[in-house]
Enzyme design. Sequence first.
Site, mmCIF file in Angstrom:
data_model
loop_
_atom_site.group_PDB
_atom_site.id
_atom_site.type_symbol
_atom_site.label_atom_id
_atom_site.label_comp_id
_atom_site.label_asym_id
_atom_site.label_seq_id
_atom_site.Cartn_x
_atom_site.Cartn_y
_atom_site.Cartn_z
ATOM 1 N N THR A 28 -44.215 28.588 -16.976
ATOM 2 C CA THR A 28 -45.489 28.678 -15.708
ATOM 3 C C THR A 28 -44.836 29.038 -14.320
ATOM 4 O OG1 THR A 28 -45.474 26.302 -15.462
ATOM 5 C CG2 THR A 28 -47.196 27.318 -16.799
ATOM 6 N N PHE A 63 -44.999 19.923 -10.387
ATOM 7 C CA PHE A 63 -45.028 21.102 -9.501
ATOM 8 C C PHE A 63 -44.215 22.516 -10.135
ATOM 9 C CE2 PHE A 63 -41.589 17.912 -9.301
ATOM 10 C CZ PHE A 63 -40.328 18.963 -9.426
ATOM 11 N N TYR A 64 -44.420 22.509 -11.501
ATOM 12 C CA TYR A 64 -43.866 23.579 -12.098
ATOM 13 C C TYR A 64 -44.803 25.065 -12.087
ATOM 14 C CZ TYR A 64 -39.668 21.311 -14.280
ATOM 15 O OH TYR A 64 -38.563 20.557 -14.443
ATOM 16 N N ALA A 65 -44.824 25.374 -10.910
ATOM 17 C CA ALA A 65 -45.849 26.613 -10.836
ATOM 18 C C ALA A 65 -45.303 27.291 -9.744
ATOM 19 C CB ALA A 65 -47.318 26.171 -10.841
ATOM 20 N N LYS A 95 -41.439 15.059 -14.591
ATOM 21 C CA LYS A 95 -41.006 15.106 -13.124
ATOM 22 C C LYS A 95 -42.030 14.801 -12.104
ATOM 23 C CE LYS A 95 -37.738 18.064 -13.489
ATOM 24 N NZ LYS A 95 -37.643 18.215 -15.031
#
Length: 341
Positions: A28, A63-65, A95
Amino acid sequence: MVTATATLGGTASSVKVGRLAHGLMNMTWTPTPAPDEQCFEAIKAAVDALPPGVKMVLNSGEFYAQDWGTGNLQLLSRFYAKYPEYAEKTFLSVKGGVKNRGPDCSIENLRASIDNIQSALGPIKKVDLFEPARVDSRIPIEKQMENLVTLLKEGKFDHIGLSECNADTLRRAHAVYPVTAAEIEVSPWSYDENQKKVIETSKELGISIMAYSPLGRGFLTGQIKSSSDIPDGDARKTLTRFKTDEIMKHNWAIVEALKAISDQVGCTPAQLCLAWVASLGPHVIPLPGSAKASRILENLEAGDLELSSADLAKVNAIIETAEIKGDRYYGLTDEEAHLWR
């Protein structure tokens, strides 16, 4: 099916997992996210490759985007909704603890973070291991751990991890409450004294190492030769080791040297790197990532690859003599980049 397994550390010492974990960030946090079905098949392939009763460690982030949002967790939510039987087959590490793109390990922010994570993840899968993405330099590590223990006892998650901590911080944290895993960057071009000390301390304390970017963010696979091989908008273009073709051309020497050894061993350069990372100790779990089932299966095969002492000596000689241009992030010291606190 791969056969190699590992046992997690800390409070998860009874959990048996695959010898390699799987990072989900690239599904992502990319200019063009892969379609759901492709990602779902990749995750399923990773889980299904393991022996019965062995869990696949999946690594995600709040926050992986591209927009620093919960896109990765939302993807997982859709996956577990479609394949709920995989919830018990996976050990999910997430995380969080970030505010305004920096670490904030106050109890208020950590609680808001894990609640946001679980809300995006949905009701089918609970976070197994929660780790602040970075150590908060404003708060003593002992207090940060106390905050995490409070949330653990509230039932927010089951195990505690740390990310990019140094050996002293890890020891102090573990004295407050058992740390299950420390996530640090380890690869043939990122293996300095800090990594060595954290790996050694983790072994002493019975803590797992989740070794992220074991393939040098893809560079060590030999698939990236110039900036044109990285799409516009890809975060790697902001990192010093990928910023110019001149730097990449200089660093290509370590790729060629590793490929020569992998050809002799009869494996891919990626598998050689993963097997080398795994050789650093049974508690060291390589954490590569991909959105492709075929690449994941290739990576997992490295868990069953045992390098000879002669092969390891050759790889270590390359690492010791390689002159790598650029640092791990943005031209900052580790301290300036909020690492190794």
